[in-house]
Design an enzyme around this catalytic site. Structure first.
Site, mmCIF file in Angstrom:
data_model
loop_
_atom_site.group_PDB
_atom_site.id
_atom_site.type_symbol
_atom_site.label_atom_id
_atom_site.label_comp_id
_atom_site.label_asym_id
_atom_site.label_seq_id
_atom_site.Cartn_x
_atom_site.Cartn_y
_atom_site.Cartn_z
ATOM 1 N N HIS A 1 -6.199 9.673 -1.061
ATOM 2 C CA HIS A 1 -6.813 9.644 0.268
ATOM 3 C C HIS A 1 -5.963 10.192 1.419
ATOM 4 O O HIS A 1 -6.357 10.041 2.589
ATOM 5 C CB HIS A 1 -7.336 8.236 0.596
ATOM 6 C CG HIS A 1 -6.267 7.185 0.756
ATOM 7 N ND1 HIS A 1 -6.015 6.239 -0.200
ATOM 8 C CD2 HIS A 1 -5.415 6.924 1.762
ATOM 9 C CE1 HIS A 1 -5.043 5.438 0.207
ATOM 10 N NE2 HIS A 1 -4.663 5.835 1.410
ATOM 11 N N ASP B 1 1.021 5.034 -0.352
ATOM 12 C CA ASP B 1 0.234 6.266 -0.382
ATOM 13 C C ASP B 1 0.858 7.224 -1.383
ATOM 14 O O ASP B 1 2.060 7.489 -1.339
ATOM 15 C CB ASP B 1 0.175 6.861 1.024
ATOM 16 C CG ASP B 1 -0.670 5.988 1.941
ATOM 17 O OD1 ASP B 1 -1.886 5.926 1.721
ATOM 18 O OD2 ASP B 1 -0.113 5.346 2.853
ATOM 19 N N HIS C 1 0.862 -1.178 0.000
ATOM 20 C CA HIS C 1 0.000 0.000 0.000
ATOM 21 C C HIS C 1 0.903 1.234 0.000
ATOM 22 O O HIS C 1 1.463 1.598 1.020
ATOM 23 C CB HIS C 1 -0.905 -0.014 1.230
ATOM 24 C CG HIS C 1 -1.812 1.174 1.280
ATOM 25 N ND1 HIS C 1 -2.923 1.276 0.476
ATOM 26 C CD2 HIS C 1 -1.755 2.320 1.998
ATOM 27 C CE1 HIS C 1 -3.525 2.430 0.713
ATOM 28 N NE2 HIS C 1 -2.833 3.085 1.625
ATOM 29 N N ASP D 1 -7.735 1.588 1.967
ATOM 30 C CA ASP D 1 -7.436 2.542 3.043
ATOM 31 C C ASP D 1 -8.297 3.796 3.015
ATOM 32 O O ASP D 1 -8.037 4.735 3.750
ATOM 33 C CB ASP D 1 -5.948 2.935 2.929
ATOM 34 C CG ASP D 1 -5.437 3.681 4.148
ATOM 35 O OD1 ASP D 1 -5.973 3.439 5.248
ATOM 36 O OD2 ASP D 1 -4.515 4.499 4.018
HETATM 37 ZN ZN ZN Z 1 -3.266 4.914 2.600
#
Ligand code: ZN
Length: 1005
Positions: free
Chosen positions: A578, A264, A262, A374
């Site tokens: 996000h 970001d 994951h 997420d």
């Molecule tokens: Zn995230």
């Protein structure tokens, strides 16, 4: 038999830690190393490799915050290591307890080709297996000294999150730069013992399996000579072979492991660093795919693929090859893993359009799952958008973070506001960073709420955010967990394989209707106000640019700016990631976002003005252009026309120093404190403001959440607060037949606010412009509208419609929604009369109700959330000046709320041109059916694409008319791919829409 479990378990722990793991690399020699540090931002690979080095060695400090250093390591494999497995070990100063979020490296060969990443739990580079002895080793490492922003004491304010304030203190100390022999038998023994030890700890003490494993571990430890682990590891392994060979029970849970990281797209690092994080992790993962034939890796976010394509073509070539082999799987079909609460209708749709199109164009792949592990809650408009994009599944893990209520399902159908249902899975493992720990797997099994009906769940496996993705150790453990008594059966699978199996075994899953509200991170609807306003403004400018450019292209041969709009859309979509749009990134990210949004606004304004100039034609008449989807002051939607100036406004002074404003539609009383004590709709005589109360009342609360400062507002913030009624000045700001306004100035704390309250001729809304010079810390500023309305529920606009939320707190589910998201409006009503609060600026709001002791009437209070001032991760969040635009609309129906919501976000534009004006390109004869986009087709064919939706929540019949000769029309999906004929009659199309139904049409000229 005596119970000696704790003794054996403690023995395993110590021997593994202090004897076996240290024996992984029994021999090593130091590498020679040199370093060069780039003076500023990262440099191209060739430049980094060519730069001159100065000597450096283990123990030396390196790496100012956000710096880039190029290390070169060299050495010779000792001749006596012939036949053995040799690796380079490069520990840049990693903290293995924090995989990700710190320094990282990408290893290159001398020719500039990437080898793999270096991460806290991934510090090895394979040199040879078996080695010949005498090999020359020369490797370059592009090392990023990203500072640790969120430490063991998280949420402490730090200046490290901005290059200019981060200082130059070296952040890391080189720990190890060695050539070493890897003992493959010890490597396998470690994995055997980890898998069995972790499984054992989860098994029931009453069961024989736990004891079988305990005794096997004891025998293995007995077989090990702790003075010579390497020679005895094989004997220890043979003691474990029996318990590792016992197959899983027939009823064992089935876990689809998905290789995953994951990453970001920006968060505690700037966007430019994500480009490199993705390159490092994908270099790791393509290397791991070559080593491990069963492994499958999944990566979401088309933007991240696009970044490596542009910035690291050598890594991208490896990705493309692995994708073609079906083992590196593009997932999610979105441009980024965006927020889904705040993106507007079209932006949410374009996330899928641009994501899916990228995967189709680059790889010929169309995936059918939305992948949002997420994201901080899921809007009720999303299911219809997922389906209209040609997808059918959704994965998220985040709702398990809810503070209060436990979601009742892990696999279910999620029904959106229009009735569309999407097969949805929440991984019961409750993490998107699984590392194949026994306790994680056991938690997935215990936690899975759909046992008895379903037996499959998914486990996204690997370290994200610079942790380097899946490790060879995770793959080794998964191999042992394929078919092992006491464990779920683990298989590496693509998301689509999981979803197909999960759907097949569960034909009638339970249904959840409405939004998936995350009972956490509610302040992400408010933090970093400029980022949020940049998004809102960009979305509406994009609407205008597409509308006017398409109209001008058809009417006046204007060159439609396909490439510019494509690029700008992708920029806006990226910023909906996000941690960007929610305001939870470091200062660097939000400073750049503000500049980017300003550039976007300038470029879009240029496109709009050029298109309007082309449309306006020759002449000296001032034309008013209306980009909103409904007729306004006589100008049809999508048209330009000359309009006479409005009239009818008046203002009178009140005895208390306040003013009465009127325009024939509304009469508004502003008292001597500058507060709105009355707002009456003249046609009905109904009062909007609750008796004894005042609207547009600014309220200031302390706001220091227990955790996650930028993300969270905790319910106790409401326990205390101050009404900002102190007045500096109250004065008349406008007094003309066209508009009347008063200006209110207040000071509080270290801040001040200027509000202008305006009534405009012909408009049924009271406009509220708020300028705040904000210098508070850890405070929450709201504007309250106490309304004389008795209602169980209220409507909030979301994508392609609105949803209802209760105004009460009967259950914990309702009480937990104490801060919620709206797009352009909230609307509250009794059966015959209502009020809307519309906004061009904010998303967060709350609605509460009280009963007045005096008259037993209900006061329902809407409060819009203006500003916060958290200190982590940006210690100066939201400091400075801000502008907000809201309006109160007494007497509003849902239709009025929809209309005024668009109007406040799409002000009229003026251009000088021909008195004939400009006719709209497309019209709809029914207000409930709203044009959300009018554009030219992305394929460059010149077709006009229109997207519309039913906005009132009712059934609608409408007639769409093209303002040009129509030769054909087709229904389409969001990607503008035809799904069926639309059968036009001359230049019109009959439409029948379900409540909130979304329709895309392609009109051929
Ligand atoms: Zn995230």
């Amino acid at each position: 038999m005596h119970d000696d479990r704790s003794l054996v378990e403690a023995r395993l722990k110590r021997v593994l830690e202090e004897r076996i793991r240290p024996a992984l690399y029994p021999e090593s020699v130091p590498l020679t190393a040199g370093i060069w540090t780039a003076p500023d931002e990262p440099v191209p690979v060739a430049e980094g490799i060519a730069a001159p080095r100065t000597p450096i060695a283990a123990g030396d400090r390196w790496g100012a915050p956000w710096g880039t250093s190029w290390l070169t390591v060299s050495g010779t494999v000792p001749a006596e290591w012939a036949g053995r497995t040799v690796e380079a070990l490069i520990d840049l100063g990693f903290d293995a307890n924090m995989p990700g979020f710190q320094c990282e490296g990408l290893v290159y060969r001398p020719d500039g080709s990437p080898v793999k990443g270096l991460n806290p739990r991934n510090q090895w580079v394979r040199i040879a297996s078996p080695a010949a002895g005498g090999e020359q080793v020369l490797l370059h490492v592009e090392a990023a000294s990203n500072p640790v922003i969120m430490d063991y004491h998280p949420f402490v304010p730090t200046e490290l999150g901005e290059r200019a304030t981060a200082g130059s203190e070296p952040q890391y100390r080189l720990v190890r730069l060695d050539l070493a022999v890897l003992d493959l038998t010890v490597h396998e023994l470690v994995l055997d013992l980890e898998v069995l030890g972790e499984l054992m700890a989860e098994l029931p003490v009453e069961g024989a399996r736990r004891w079988d494993i305990l005794r096997a571990i004891e025998r293995a430890l007995d077989a090990l000579d702790l003075q010579d682990v390497n020679s005895t590891a094989a004997a220890a392994r043979s003691e474990l072979a029996g318990v590792l060979a016992v197959p899983a029970e027939p009823s064992a849970h089935r876990l689809s492991a998905v290789g995953h990281a994951h990453i970001d797209s920006a968060w505690l690092w700037p966007l430019r660093e994500t480009v490199r994080k993705v390159a490092r992790t994908t270099a790791n993962m393509t290397a791991l795919l070559e080593d491990e034939p069963d492994f499958v890796y999944t990566m979401s976010q088309a933007q991240q693929f696009a970044w490596i394509k542009e910035h690291r073509p050598e890594v991208y070539a490896r990705v493309k090859k692995a994708v073609a082999e079906g083992r590196f799987v593009p997932a999610g079909g979105m441009w980024v893993e965006s927020d889904t609460n705040m993106p507007g209708s079209e932006a949410m749709a374009r996330q899928f359009v641009h994501g899916k199109r990228f995967f189709l164009d680059e790889f010929g792949i169309e995936n059918e799952e939305a992948w949002l592990p997420d994201t901080f809650g899921f809007a009720a408009g999303l299911p219809q958008i997922i389906k209209a994009a040609g997808s059918k599944w959704l994965l998220t893990q985040k709702i398990s973070w809810s503070q209060v209520n436990k979601f009742p399902h892990h696999t279910f159908l999620w029904e959106g506001l229009d009735g569309t249902r999407i097969f949805t899975h929440f991984p019961p493992i409750d993490t998107y960073n699984c590392s194949m720990l026994g306790r994680e797997l056991a938690h997935a099994v215990r936690n899975f709420k759909d046992k008895g009906r379903a037996s499959h769940s998914i486990a996204p496996t690997g370290w994200g955010d610079g942790g380097g993705g899946t490790t060879r150790e995770m793959v080794g453990k998964a191999a042992r967990l394929r078919d092992l008594e006491g464990s779920p059966r683990v298989r590496w699978e693509r998301p689509a394989e999981f979803f197909a199996k999960a759907e097949a075994e569960y034909p009638a899953p339970p249904v959840w209707v409405g939004e998936l509200y995350l009972e956490l991170h509610r302040a992400t609807l408010t933090s970093q106000a400029r980022t949020k306003q940049g998004n809102r403004r960009s979305e509406h400018l994009l609407r205008e640019a597409e509308l006017w450019a398409a109209t001008a292209a058809v009417r006046a041969g204007f060159p439609y700016p396909h490439a510019e709009l494509d690029r700008i859309w992708k920029t806006v979509l990226l910023h909906q990631f996000h941690d960007i749009l929610p305001g939870s990134s470091i200062a660097w990210v939000h400073r750049e976002a503000e500049a980017t949004y300003a550039a976007v606004a300038a470029e879009l304004t240029g496109i709009i003005e050029a298109a309007l100039a082309a449309l306006a034609g020759e002449g000296s008449t001032e034309l008013v252009f209306n980009a909103a989807p409904h007729t306004r002051t006589g100008v049809p939607a999508g048209a330009g026309a000359a309009v006479p100036a409005g009239a009818g406004c008046s203002v009178t002074a009140r005895e208390d120093g306040g003013f009465r404003l009127a325009n024939g539609l509304l009469t508004v009383e502003v008292d001597g404190r500058g507060l709105v004590v009355s707002a009456v709709e003249d046609a009905t005589g109904r009062e909007a403001v609750a008796p004894g109360a005042a609207a547009n009342l600014l309220q200031l609360h302390p706001d220091f959440p227990n955790m996650w400062d930028a993300w969270d507002v905790d319910q106790f913030y409401r326990n205390t607060g101050t009404d900002l009624t102190g007045l500096d000045t109250l004065e008349l700001a406008a007094d003309s037949p066209g508009a009347v306004a008063v200006r209110v100035t207040r000071s509080f704390g270290s801040s001040s606010v200027v509000q202008t309250l305006t009534l405009t001729a012909g408009s049924g809304r009271l406009d509220l412009d708020t300028e705040v010079d904000w210098h508070e810390t850890e405070k929450f500023l709201k504007a309250a509208f106490p309304l004389d309305l008795h209602t169980e529920r209220y409507a909030s606009e979301t994508q392609y419609g609105h949803l209802y939320r209760p105004t009460h707190t009967n259950t914990s589910w309702e009480a937990a929604k104490f801060e919620a998201c709206n797009h352009r409006f909230v609307h509250l009503a009794e059966p015959d009369w209502g009020v809307a609060v519309v906004t061009a600026s904010t998303y967060g709001h709350d609605v509460t109700r009280t009963v007045r002791p005096e008259d037993h009437g209900t006061t329902t209070t809407v409060r819009v959330s203006l500003l916060r001032a958290p200190r982590f991760p940006d210690p100066h969040t939201d400091q400075g000046t801000h502008h907000f635009h809201h309006a109160l609309v007494p007497g509003a129906t849902v239709a009025d709320a929809v209309r005024e919501g668009y109007r406040i976000n799409l002000p009229e534009r003026r251009a000088v041109g021909s008195a004939e004006g400009v006719a709209p390109l497309v019209t709809v004869d029914q207000d409930a059916v709203v044009l959300s986009a009018v554009k030219l087709a992305d394929d460059g064919s010149g077709d006009v694409v229109v997207r519309l939706y039913e906005a009132h929540g009712a059934r609608a019949r409408a007639r769409l008319s093209a303002g040009f000769p129509l030769t054909g029309a087709q229904y389409c999906d969001l990607l503008e791919r035809p799904t069926g004929p639309a059968d036009p009659d001359a230049s019109t199309i009959e439409l029948h829409l379900r409540p909130f139904e979304l329709v895309t049409l392609r009109l051929t000229r």
